[in-house]
Design a protein around this motif. Structure first.
Motif, PDB file in Angstrom:
ATOM      1  N   THR A   2       0.835  -1.185   0.000  1.00  0.00           N
ATOM      2  CA  THR A   2       0.000   0.000   0.000  1.00  0.00           C
ATOM      3  C   THR A   2       0.871   1.236   0.000  1.00  0.00           C
ATOM      4  O   THR A   2       1.771   1.380   0.822  1.00  0.00           O
ATOM      5  CB  THR A   2      -0.914   0.029   1.246  1.00  0.00           C
ATOM      6  N   GLU A   3       0.624   2.132  -0.939  1.00  0.00           N
ATOM      7  CA  GLU A   3       1.410   3.350  -1.023  1.00  0.00           C
ATOM      8  C   GLU A   3       0.907   4.332   0.015  1.00  0.00           C
ATOM      9  O   GLU A   3      -0.281   4.604   0.127  1.00  0.00           O
ATOM     10  CB  GLU A   3       1.278   3.949  -2.428  1.00  0.00           C
ATOM     11  N   THR A   4       1.813   4.875   0.804  1.00  0.00           N
ATOM     12  CA  THR A   4       1.422   5.839   1.829  1.00  0.00           C
ATOM     13  C   THR A   4       1.422   7.230   1.244  1.00  0.00           C
ATOM     14  O   THR A   4       2.210   7.565   0.354  1.00  0.00           O
ATOM     15  CB  THR A   4       2.390   5.789   3.021  1.00  0.00           C
ATOM     16  N   ASP A  27     -12.170  11.779   3.969  1.00  0.00           N
ATOM     17  CA  ASP A  27     -13.217  10.919   3.415  1.00  0.00           C
ATOM     18  C   ASP A  27     -12.882  10.505   1.990  1.00  0.00           C
ATOM     19  O   ASP A  27     -13.119   9.359   1.589  1.00  0.00           O
ATOM     20  CB  ASP A  27     -14.569  11.634   3.435  1.00  0.00           C
ATOM     21  N   VAL A  28     -12.350  11.448   1.206  1.00  0.00           N
ATOM     22  CA  VAL A  28     -11.960  11.134  -0.169  1.00  0.00           C
ATOM     23  C   VAL A  28     -10.805  10.136  -0.169  1.00  0.00           C
ATOM     24  O   VAL A  28     -10.802   9.156  -0.916  1.00  0.00           O
ATOM     25  CB  VAL A  28     -11.572  12.414  -0.938  1.00  0.00           C
ATOM     26  N   GLU A  29      -9.830  10.368   0.690  1.00  0.00           N
ATOM     27  CA  GLU A  29      -8.688   9.455   0.769  1.00  0.00           C
ATOM     28  C   GLU A  29      -9.130   8.054   1.164  1.00  0.00           C
ATOM     29  O   GLU A  29      -8.671   7.053   0.596  1.00  0.00           O
ATOM     30  CB  GLU A  29      -7.661   9.985   1.771  1.00  0.00           C
ATOM     31  N   ALA A  30     -10.054   7.974   2.126  1.00  0.00           N
ATOM     32  CA  ALA A  30     -10.549   6.658   2.559  1.00  0.00           C
ATOM     33  C   ALA A  30     -11.333   5.981   1.448  1.00  0.00           C
ATOM     34  O   ALA A  30     -11.264   4.758   1.281  1.00  0.00           O
ATOM     35  CB  ALA A  30     -11.410   6.819   3.806  1.00  0.00           C
ATOM     36  N   TYR A  31     -12.086   6.743   0.677  1.00  0.00           N
ATOM     37  CA  TYR A  31     -12.890   6.177  -0.410  1.00  0.00           C
ATOM     38  C   TYR A  31     -12.007   5.488  -1.440  1.00  0.00           C
ATOM     39  O   TYR A  31     -12.323   4.389  -1.913  1.00  0.00           O
ATOM     40  CB  TYR A  31     -13.720   7.282  -1.072  1.00  0.00           C
ATOM     41  N   PHE A  32     -10.900   6.109  -1.802  1.00  0.00           N
ATOM     42  CA  PHE A  32     -10.032   5.547  -2.836  1.00  0.00           C
ATOM     43  C   PHE A  32      -8.999   4.575  -2.281  1.00  0.00           C
ATOM     44  O   PHE A  32      -8.399   3.814  -3.039  1.00  0.00           O
ATOM     45  CB  PHE A  32      -9.342   6.665  -3.612  1.00  0.00           C
ATOM     46  N   ASP A  34      -5.842   2.594  -1.266  1.00  0.00           N
ATOM     47  CA  ASP A  34      -4.457   2.607  -1.721  1.00  0.00           C
ATOM     48  C   ASP A  34      -4.302   3.136  -3.143  1.00  0.00           C
ATOM     49  O   ASP A  34      -3.173   3.331  -3.611  1.00  0.00           O
ATOM     50  CB  ASP A  34      -3.819   1.222  -1.600  1.00  0.00           C
ATOM     51  N   ARG A  35      -5.419   3.410  -3.825  1.00  0.00           N
ATOM     52  CA  ARG A  35      -5.349   4.026  -5.151  1.00  0.00           C
ATOM     53  C   ARG A  35      -5.400   5.552  -5.078  1.00  0.00           C
ATOM     54  O   ARG A  35      -5.291   6.228  -6.112  1.00  0.00           O
ATOM     55  CB  ARG A  35      -6.499   3.514  -6.046  1.00  0.00           C
ATOM     56  N   TYR A  36      -5.547   6.083  -3.876  1.00  0.00           N
ATOM     57  CA  TYR A  36      -5.687   7.532  -3.712  1.00  0.00           C
ATOM     58  C   TYR A  36      -4.504   8.322  -4.283  1.00  0.00           C
ATOM     59  O   TYR A  36      -4.730   9.352  -4.945  1.00  0.00           O
ATOM     60  CB  TYR A  36      -5.908   7.880  -2.242  1.00  0.00           C
ATOM     61  N   PRO A  37      -3.237   7.931  -4.053  1.00  0.00           N
ATOM     62  CA  PRO A  37      -2.145   8.755  -4.586  1.00  0.00           C
ATOM     63  C   PRO A  37      -2.217   8.965  -6.088  1.00  0.00           C
ATOM     64  O   PRO A  37      -2.006  10.082  -6.579  1.00  0.00           O
ATOM     65  CB  PRO A  37      -0.895   7.959  -4.179  1.00  0.00           C
ATOM     66  N   MET A 101      -8.133   3.108 -10.536  1.00  0.00           N
ATOM     67  CA  MET A 101      -8.771   2.357  -9.466  1.00  0.00           C
ATOM     68  C   MET A 101      -8.724   0.856  -9.684  1.00  0.00           C
ATOM     69  O   MET A 101      -8.808   0.083  -8.719  1.00  0.00           O
ATOM     70  CB  MET A 101     -10.226   2.817  -9.309  1.00  0.00           C
ATOM     71  N   LEU A 102      -8.599   0.434 -10.949  1.00  0.00           N
ATOM     72  CA  LEU A 102      -8.605  -0.994 -11.281  1.00  0.00           C
ATOM     73  C   LEU A 102      -7.332  -1.347 -12.045  1.00  0.00           C
ATOM     74  O   LEU A 102      -7.360  -1.644 -13.242  1.00  0.00           O
ATOM     75  CB  LEU A 102      -9.840  -1.340 -12.127  1.00  0.00           C
TER      76      LEU A 102
END
Length: 224
Positions: A2-4, A27-32, A34-37, A101-102
């Motif tokens: 998982t990328e921090t 909330d946005v970070e949690a939604y995405f 480990d794909r958030y970065p 995301m995929l």
């Protein structure tokens, strides 16, 4: 692995995005997850260059996350299996968001305009999205080289036109998953003859993202 994520220096964030109430939201970070970065990087790139390159309007800068990124992400739970083909990908919405995301899925971005094709190539390379193929052309022009398990489209055309253009690209068990607005039901009704011709049936689904945001409407077309 998982990328921090690292704390963001506001001077690094495009000015328009700094005014977006969802930018940097936990909330946005949690939604995405480990794909958030990657998704965040794409959002910043879109905010930085989108208006200049004619991809988004200047009034949309303060709503990039809600109007474009989360709206695109809402389609992901409905994408089934196999190759995803995004028709009229334009700014990469939803195609690049979906691909970020995929990462295990192959995503084909079909776009007829050369300057937008260049953007898609540059953005995917800079963000580090390596599971995309970009094709220049219209849907009806790539049917000999593309077979889609799932077709997506956002703000491209009415459902009846999309069915006419895209049905020949579908695999035998393929489906179309389209991002639409509040009039999705009426638009689906107007497309009933096109659906019947191509042996498709449709349904309107509500796709939520974050609490407090209006759900996105998704039209799913499957083989009758």
């Amino acid at each position: 692995m998982t990328e921090t994520t690292q704390p963001r220096d506001e001077s690094d964030v495009p000015r328009g995005l700094q005014d977006d109430p969802l930018n940097g939201s936990p909330d946005v970070e949690a939604y995405f997850g480990d794909r958030y970065p990657q998704v965040r990087h794409f959002a910043e790139l879109l905010a930085d260059q989108g208006v200049l390159r004619g991809l988004i309007g200047p009034r949309e800068l303060e709503r990039v996350w809600e109007r474009h990124i989360l709206n695109s992400a809402a389609v992901v739970p409905f994408l089934g299996d196999g190759v995803i083909v995004d028709i009229g990908s334009g700014a990469g919405l939803p195609g690049l968001v979906v691909a970020a995301m995929l990462p295990e899925r192959r995503v084909v971005l079909v776009e007829p305009m050369e300057r937008r094709v260049q953007w898609l190539l540059e953005a995917s390379r800079e963000v580090g999205i390596d599971n995309v193929t970009v094709l220049r052309g219209r849907a009806e022009e790539v049917k000999e080289s593309v077979e889609a398990d799932v077709i997506t489209a956002r703000a491209v055309a009415s459902i009846d036109k999309l069915v006419k253009w895209c049905a020949p690209l579908l695999a035998p068990e393929g489906e179309m998953v389209l991002l639409k607005g509040r009039s999705a039901g009426d638009e689906l009704e107007r497309a009933k003859y096109a659906l019947r011709k191509h042996r498709l049936v449709g349904e309107v689904l509500e796709a939520g993202t974050l609490p407090g945001l209006e759900p996105t409407r998704v039209v799913r077309l499957t083989r009758a």
